[in-house]
Design a protein around this motif. Structure first.
Motif, mmCIF file in Angstrom:
data_model
loop_
_atom_site.group_PDB
_atom_site.id
_atom_site.type_symbol
_atom_site.label_atom_id
_atom_site.label_comp_id
_atom_site.label_asym_id
_atom_site.label_seq_id
_atom_site.Cartn_x
_atom_site.Cartn_y
_atom_site.Cartn_z
ATOM 1 N N LYS A 57 1.877 -4.769 -9.381
ATOM 2 C CA LYS A 57 0.835 -4.088 -8.604
ATOM 3 C C LYS A 57 -0.433 -4.919 -8.431
ATOM 4 N N GLY A 58 -1.001 -5.368 -9.547
ATOM 5 C CA GLY A 58 -2.253 -6.127 -9.472
ATOM 6 C C GLY A 58 -3.299 -5.367 -8.685
ATOM 7 N N VAL A 59 -3.860 -6.060 -7.709
ATOM 8 C CA VAL A 59 -4.933 -5.478 -6.897
ATOM 9 C C VAL A 59 -4.422 -4.285 -6.085
ATOM 10 N N ARG A 60 -3.135 -4.251 -5.846
ATOM 11 C CA ARG A 60 -2.579 -3.127 -5.084
ATOM 12 C C ARG A 60 -2.518 -1.848 -5.918
ATOM 13 N N SER A 61 -3.031 -1.923 -7.157
ATOM 14 C CA SER A 61 -3.078 -0.716 -7.990
ATOM 15 C C SER A 61 -3.873 0.381 -7.309
ATOM 16 N N GLU A 62 -4.690 0.000 -6.352
ATOM 17 C CA GLU A 62 -5.409 0.977 -5.544
ATOM 18 C C GLU A 62 -4.470 2.109 -5.106
ATOM 19 N N PHE A 63 -3.206 1.773 -4.882
ATOM 20 C CA PHE A 63 -2.275 2.781 -4.372
ATOM 21 C C PHE A 63 -1.547 3.526 -5.496
ATOM 22 N N SER A 64 -1.912 3.245 -6.748
ATOM 23 C CA SER A 64 -1.284 3.966 -7.874
ATOM 24 C C SER A 64 -1.398 5.477 -7.678
ATOM 25 N N PRO A 65 -2.621 6.005 -7.441
ATOM 26 C CA PRO A 65 -2.731 7.459 -7.293
ATOM 27 C C PRO A 65 -1.852 7.979 -6.151
ATOM 28 N N THR A 66 -1.712 7.185 -5.065
ATOM 29 C CA THR A 66 -0.883 7.640 -3.943
ATOM 30 C C THR A 66 0.561 7.805 -4.392
ATOM 31 N N PHE A 67 1.075 6.805 -5.102
ATOM 32 C CA PHE A 67 2.495 6.847 -5.449
ATOM 33 C C PHE A 67 2.786 7.718 -6.675
ATOM 34 N N PHE A 68 1.858 7.713 -7.648
ATOM 35 C CA PHE A 68 2.114 8.508 -8.848
ATOM 36 C C PHE A 68 1.697 9.973 -8.654
ATOM 37 N N GLY A 69 0.861 10.218 -7.638
ATOM 38 C CA GLY A 69 0.441 11.593 -7.332
ATOM 39 C C GLY A 69 -0.262 12.233 -8.514
ATOM 40 N N ASP A 70 0.080 13.489 -8.822
ATOM 41 C CA ASP A 70 -0.646 14.174 -9.902
ATOM 42 C C ASP A 70 -0.216 13.702 -11.293
ATOM 43 N N LEU A 71 0.638 12.662 -11.320
ATOM 44 C CA LEU A 71 0.937 12.058 -12.630
ATOM 45 C C LEU A 71 -0.058 10.946 -12.968
ATOM 46 N N TYR A 72 -0.853 10.551 -11.976
ATOM 47 C CA TYR A 72 -1.788 9.448 -12.222
ATOM 48 C C TYR A 72 -2.710 9.729 -13.428
ATOM 49 N N PRO A 73 -3.271 10.964 -13.547
ATOM 50 C CA PRO A 73 -4.121 11.219 -14.732
ATOM 51 C C PRO A 73 -3.390 10.967 -16.051
ATOM 52 N N GLU A 74 -2.083 11.108 -16.040
ATOM 53 C CA GLU A 74 -1.338 10.845 -17.290
ATOM 54 C C GLU A 74 -1.346 9.341 -17.597
ATOM 55 N N LEU A 75 -1.306 8.562 -16.524
ATOM 56 C CA LEU A 75 -1.413 7.105 -16.748
ATOM 57 C C LEU A 75 -2.764 6.794 -17.376
ATOM 58 N N GLN A 76 -3.773 7.491 -16.884
ATOM 59 C CA GLN A 76 -5.131 7.248 -17.412
ATOM 60 C C GLN A 76 -5.216 7.598 -18.897
ATOM 61 N N GLN A 77 -4.513 8.692 -19.259
ATOM 62 C CA GLN A 77 -4.478 9.086 -20.684
ATOM 63 C C GLN A 77 -3.899 7.943 -21.521
ATOM 64 N N ILE A 78 -2.811 7.390 -21.013
ATOM 65 C CA ILE A 78 -2.126 6.323 -21.764
ATOM 66 C C ILE A 78 -3.035 5.099 -21.863
ATOM 67 N N LYS A 79 -3.660 4.757 -20.729
ATOM 68 C CA LYS A 79 -4.585 3.618 -20.732
ATOM 69 C C LYS A 79 -5.685 3.842 -21.782
ATOM 70 N N ARG A 80 -6.216 5.071 -21.806
ATOM 71 C CA ARG A 80 -7.307 5.372 -22.737
ATOM 72 C C ARG A 80 -6.848 5.219 -24.189
ATOM 73 N N ALA A 81 -5.619 5.628 -24.454
ATOM 74 C CA ALA A 81 -5.128 5.539 -25.840
ATOM 75 C C ALA A 81 -5.017 4.080 -26.292
ATOM 76 N N PHE A 82 -4.603 3.229 -25.391
ATOM 77 C CA PHE A 82 -4.467 1.804 -25.745
ATOM 78 C C PHE A 82 -5.810 1.075 -25.673
ATOM 79 N N ASP A 83 -6.616 1.453 -24.681
ATOM 80 C CA ASP A 83 -7.785 0.637 -24.328
ATOM 81 C C ASP A 83 -8.963 1.555 -23.971
#
Ligand SMILES: Cc1cc2nc3c(=O)[nH]c(=O)nc-3n(C[C@H](O)[C@H](O)[C@H](O)COP(=O)(O)OP(=O)(O)OC[C@H]3O[C@@H](n4cnc5c(N)ncnc54)[C@H](O)[C@@H]3O)c2cc1C
Ligand code: SF4
Ligand code: SF4
Length: 1014
Positions: free
Chosen positions: A498-524
């Protein structure tokens, strides 16, 4: 005069202070806040360029722990760390304005191979081909494939969940990761592998970072299982980058699946235990031709019925680029379509463990192909490659295709931003037709190829990103493609992350994107690890956006057009990293191989020269004028300011030009980059232009004058009393010491005792004189050849030249020797460009006068001979007549060789080719094989890299150690383990390096043939 470049973007003081503390904490790796290192690691293969604050190169996992442990403390929470491997990402994955942590230089050991159990444990900086090379003797390989396998690291593969050709059979990297060792931001080193419920419970109960991570990831899965199953497409390429769909694998919790594809945003992978697969015993590949690309795409779906191990489609644009590349020589035999135009191909691979099975599979397919040949939308023919070696040739071409897509003429160059979409394979043809319509509407050029079995399309539209209007198309086209992939139930990032194209993460992950954020927060928790990619830890912190990150085009735009053109041989490097080739037996960039320093690579040099020109353009300096002014300079008059500047340099005064010069000084001018880089970046050419300007401000080292003038003074030194004086002096230790310490030269060769003129007279041979030659009869002319001398063989290796003459005469040619004239190549190498242009013009006239007689001109030393067609043509306005390599000449006279064949005893030998010749005149190597075969000899080409001598490189004091170490990379074992009579070498440099380091003499191929005469 070239101005001093010292007003640069400095490393922020917070980073300098952090790095000081890192050092104090016992960090043992390299800490590099220098501008050159930062510049070189400011790019990957993407369109982006971001200057990091510094680069650190950890020596071991403990160094990474020091970095992370400190960064996690309150004081350093503003510090950003981005892991980097081979830097081959196509979307800015490893770029950062923080600290680049490059794991490739030191963490590159294969730690353990367990062939019985089928696994290997490696450090994350190991290159994929390096691992597979080590596994080959065990009949095993690490299966996930990618085009960049000769430079991408295991760490990079894991973090992008890489895959490529063969993915339908072998899956993605994730499928082969057994265990990971990851350094977390807390400094903890966590070992992860699939775990059962009890272990998960125990780990999740912990209050530390590891506990939080396990609890969070499991919680996400337990709460959102149904949504995850519904959301994640059932594609071969899945949706990695926190792969929620695979948190549980066969009933076990597997954190590795979250880390795979996480692009360095969760931690530093330092070690991995990888699953290995048996190398299939047999392989074959059917190359199917089509008269339209669409036909190849649509037919691929039916070919899948033959159950191949993989199918790849390539269009005519990519094939056209391959045709112009060195790679074509190895595959052209598989492209005979009986004169029909091939607009698309399908490469269909079969693997099997028995001949019968393989043949059954092939004939299943070929029978079907034959029935359909010539029908509308069907194949127009096919060719079969059999055996791993032949199959590999075609895959190598396919692997190079992505790089080749960057090699177009003009300023609009193919660029990656929508280059790896994936859709269900059955939708691929329709999807591609619509994709083409999008690009055609914008009137863009592009080439395409793809993994049709996995539904992945590779395409790079050609844009000139220096043009702001064209840069805007990146957004427009991406948005259109995002809509298109959604329509076809696919993904924007099917392969390259993804890299810079992560901009489209919310588009593709939809309402699962906040869960990615949870995981990111736990690690970092403070967004310090490669921020802006995949997911941010908080809503208010945005992801990177494709048109809001600094681009290369934006910076290149500021380089003055004149300078851009003057240094054009380096300006189009697109960072694909082919010059970081790991293989010691490949000629590509010996200076990088021996130093493992990316500043000492073609990409590094091209990046530095671009930045140098940009800084000069900022100061309104016209480099073409600087270069012209050199021509009119009175050396003595300018000695004083140059001496003054050099004195300041000695006193430590900074100038970015010194960093550029240092990178250029490490280059061997072997020209492997020129021949092998898919974009044809020609380092020796722009290096020479740089040196010319640089030494307008600073004093040249003495050795440059010594080397530059050698070709001119050598004929005088070769006269009787001087020869004795020269050779005696060069053999005296005090003289050697002075040469080494003052002039910067070592191991200077001695002039040969044979008198060349006398030997010619003895053989009743004449110097080539146009008047004399004009007087020859047509038949005499027809069997004549003019030998173009070079300083190195004529004066230092006189017997070699005489043997070559004798051999040519034995083969029925009448040899004339062109009177000696300096070739000028050493002048070019060292940037004495005006002198070189003068020599080239003078020689062009001499060569032309002789060429007008209709007799072929032939050179002996490959690198000197090739300079007539490579370097001369750039500096001489008139056409330079062809000067052939000796084998090119002989290959044109096969009937004459056939007539002499009966006079030769049979034999078998090996050829150690010269780098420049192998990479810049690849057909010439085949010529040797054919010539030898005609004369009853078996000639095998020994795979070796550079010998480390490269003209005078190995004779320069500062390069002596590197020269020897380059030799050790591949030549040493070959020369040591085989009798020297079995080995032949075409290059003067190679022969002299073997003589110097092994005290062995290798023969030139024609010397060998001379000995084979009955
Ligand atoms: C010409 C070309 C062809 C390509 N073809 C393919 C292909 O066929 N298939 C494919 O999958 N990809 C392909 N790619 C993309 C690229 O080569 C892959 O993504 C590759 O896996 C990157 O490896 P690298 O070592 O270069 O990683 P880098 O580019 O250095 O890094 C990639 C990402 O991984 C992270 N990272 C690297 N090492 C570590 C580590 N040890 N710990 C934590 N994070 C880390 C970085 O932060 C970054 O986010 C291609 C690229 C090019 C230029
Ligand atoms: S020099 Fe050539 S091979 Fe190396 S990164 Fe640049 S374009 Fe690629
Ligand atoms: S000329 Fe040789 S050493 Fe120099 S950059 Fe090119 S490949 Fe590397």
């Amino acid at each position: 005069m070239l101005p001093r470049l010292h007003e640069l973007t400095e490393t922020q003081s917070a980073y300098l202070a952090y790095l000081d503390e890192v050092r104090l904490a016992g960090f043992e790796g390299d800490i590099c806040p220098d501008y050159a290192q930062r510049t070189v690691l400011a790019t990957d293969n993407s369109i982006y360029q971001i200057l990091p604050q510094a680069v650190v190169l950890p020596r071991h996992a403990e160094d990474v722990q020091i970095l992370t442990r400190l960064a996690a403390t309150d004081r350093w929470q503003a510090i950003v760390l981005s892991p980097r491997g081979g830097g081959t990402g196509t979307n800015g994955q490893s770029l950062t304005d923080g600290l680049v942590v490059d794991l490739s230089k030191y963490l590159n050991q294969i730690l353990e191979i367990n062939a019985d159990e089928g696994w290997a444990r490696v450090q994350s900086g190991v290159v994929k081909d390096q691992l597979n090379h080590a596994l080959k003797p065990f009949g095993l390989f690490f299966a996930p494939e990618l085009s960049t396998s000769n430079r991408a690291t295991i760490g990079g593969m894991i973090n992008t969940d890489a895959s490529g050709q063969g993915s339908v059979l072998y899956g993605k990297t994730r499928d082969h990761v057994l265990e990971l060792d990851t350094v977390l931001l807390s400094g903890d080193r966590h070992h992860s592998q699939p775990i059962d419920a009890d272990t998960l419970k125990r780990l999740s109960a912990g209050t530390d970072r590891i506990g939080q991570i396990h609890a969070t990831v499991d919680d996400v899965y337990q709460r959102r299982q149904a949504d995850i199953i519904a959301k994640f497409p059932k594609l071969n390429r899945c949706m990695t980058g926190y792969d929620l769909a695979h948190i549980y694998d066969q009933g076990q919790f597997n954190l590795n699946n979250i880390i795979c594809g996480s692009e360095g945003t969760l931690g530093f992978v330092v070690e991995a235990k990888l699953n290995l697969v048996k190398i299939p015993k047999l392989a074959a590949l059917v190359n199917v031709f089509y008269s339209s690309f669409e036909a190849s795409l649509r037919d691929a779906q039916t070919l899948l019925g033959a159950q191949p191990s993989s199918i790849e489609t390539i269009d005519s644009t990519v094939l056209g680029l391959a045709r112009e590349d060195i790679i074509w020589h190895s595959v052209s035999q598989f492209f005979d379509a009986q004169g029909q135009f091939i607009d698309g191909i399908n490469l269909v691979e079969f693997t099997a463990d028995s001949e019968a099975e393989l043949e059954r599979n092939i004939s299943n397919l070929t029978e079907r192909l034959q029935e359909q040949t010539g029908q509308t939308g069907k194949n127009i023919g096919y060719a079969i490659a059999r055996g791993h070696q032949q199959v590999q040739l075609l895959w190598s071409m396919r692997k190079k295709a992505v790089g080749l897509l960057g090699n177009a003429k003009g300023e609009a160059r193919p660029v990656p931003f929508v280059e790896d979409t994936a859709v269900p394979p059955e939708n691929l043809a329709d999807f591609i037709m619509e994709f083409r319509a999008v690009l055609d509407k914008h009137k863009l050029r592009y080439g395409m190829f793809g993994h049709v079995d996995a539904g992945v399309l590779h395409v790079r539209p050609a844009l000139d990103l220096k043009d702001e209007a064209q840069f805007k198309l990146v957004r427009q086209i991406t948005d259109q493609v995002v809509a298109l992939v959604s329509k076809y139930n696919g993904l924007l990032w099917g392969e390259h992350g993804k890299g810079v194209r992560s901009e489209f993460s919310p588009t593709f992950f939809g309402d699962l994107y906040p869960e990615l954020q949870q995981i990111k927060r736990a690690f970092d928790p403070f967004n310090q690890l490669n921020p802006g990619k995949i997911a941010t830890h908080q809503d208010k912190i945005p992801l990177l956006r494709i048109d809001e990150v600094g681009t290369r085009g934006e910076l290149d735009r500021t380089i003055a057009v004149k300078s851009w053109t003057q240094f054009g041989s380096g300006m189009y490097c697109n960072g694909n990293g082919a010059c970081f080739n790991w293989d010691p037996n490949d000629a590509m960039c010996p200076s990088f191989k021996v130093t493992q320093d990316r500043r000492q690579s073609p990409k590094g040099r091209a990046s530095l020269i671009r930045e140098w020109l940009r800084l000069l353009s900022e100061k309104n300096v016209d480099t073409t004028a600087l270069s012209e002014r050199q021509k009119r300079r009175v050396p003595l008059l300018h000695f004083i300011p140059r001496a003054w500047n050099s004195l300041k340099q000695r006193q430590g005064q900074y100038d970015f030009s010194h960093e550029v010069a240092d990178s250029m000084a490490g280059c061997l001018a072997c020209k492997s980059c020129t021949g092998q880089c898919p974009i044809k970046v020609d380092v020796p050419e722009f290096r020479a232009r740089f040196l010319q300007i640089y030494y307008g401000r600073y004093l040249r080292p003495l050795k440059d004058y010594f080397i530059g003038s050698l070709e001119f003074i050598i004929p005088v030194l070769a006269f009787a009393p001087f020869k004795w004086l020269y050779n005696t002096a060069m053999s005296l230790n005090p003289v050697k010491r002075v040469l080494r310490d003052v002039a910067g030269m070592v191991d200077s060769p001695l002039i040969h005792s044979l008198n060349f003129r006398r030997e010619l007279r003895r053989r009743k041979l004449f110097f080539a004189d146009p008047i004399l030659l004009d007087g020859l009869s047509a038949s005499e002319r027809e069997r004549s050849v003019i030998l173009v001398q070079d300083a190195f063989t004529s004066f230092f290796e006189t017997p070699v030249v005489l043997d070559i003459i004798d051999c040519l005469q034995e083969l029925g040619f009448r040899v004339w020797v062109m009177p000696y004239a300096p070739n000028g190549k050493p002048l070019h190498v060292h940037g004495f460009l005006h002198l070189f242009a003068w020599v080239a013009k003078r020689n062009q006239r001499k060569l032309q006068r002789l060429a007008n007689t209709g007799i072929a001109l032939v050179g002996i030393d490959p690198s000197m001979t090739l300079s007539y067609r490579a370097e001369y043509v750039k500096y001489v306005k008139l056409a330079v007549p062809p000067v052939y390599l000796v084998q090119e000449f002989l290959a044109q006279h096969k009937e004459r060789l056939a007539a002499q064949a009966h006079r030769f005893n049979t034999g078998s030998v090996k050829l150690l080719g010269h780098c420049t010749e192998k990479t810049n005149a690849p057909a010439a190597m085949k010529d040797w094989t054919e010539i030898f075969a005609m004369l009853n000899q078996t000639l095998n080409h020994e795979a070796v890299g550079c010998c480390g001598m490269a003209g005078t490189y190995g004779h320069e004091t500062r390069n002596r150690t590197n020269s020897e170490n380059i030799y050790k990379l591949s030549w040493q074992a070959v020369v040591e383990n085989q009798p020297s009579e079995m080995l032949l070498s075409t290059g003067y440099s190679c022969r002299s390096q073997v003589k110097r380091l092994h005290q062995k003499t290798l023969a030139h191929p024609l010397q060998y043939l001379l000995q084979c005469l009955k």
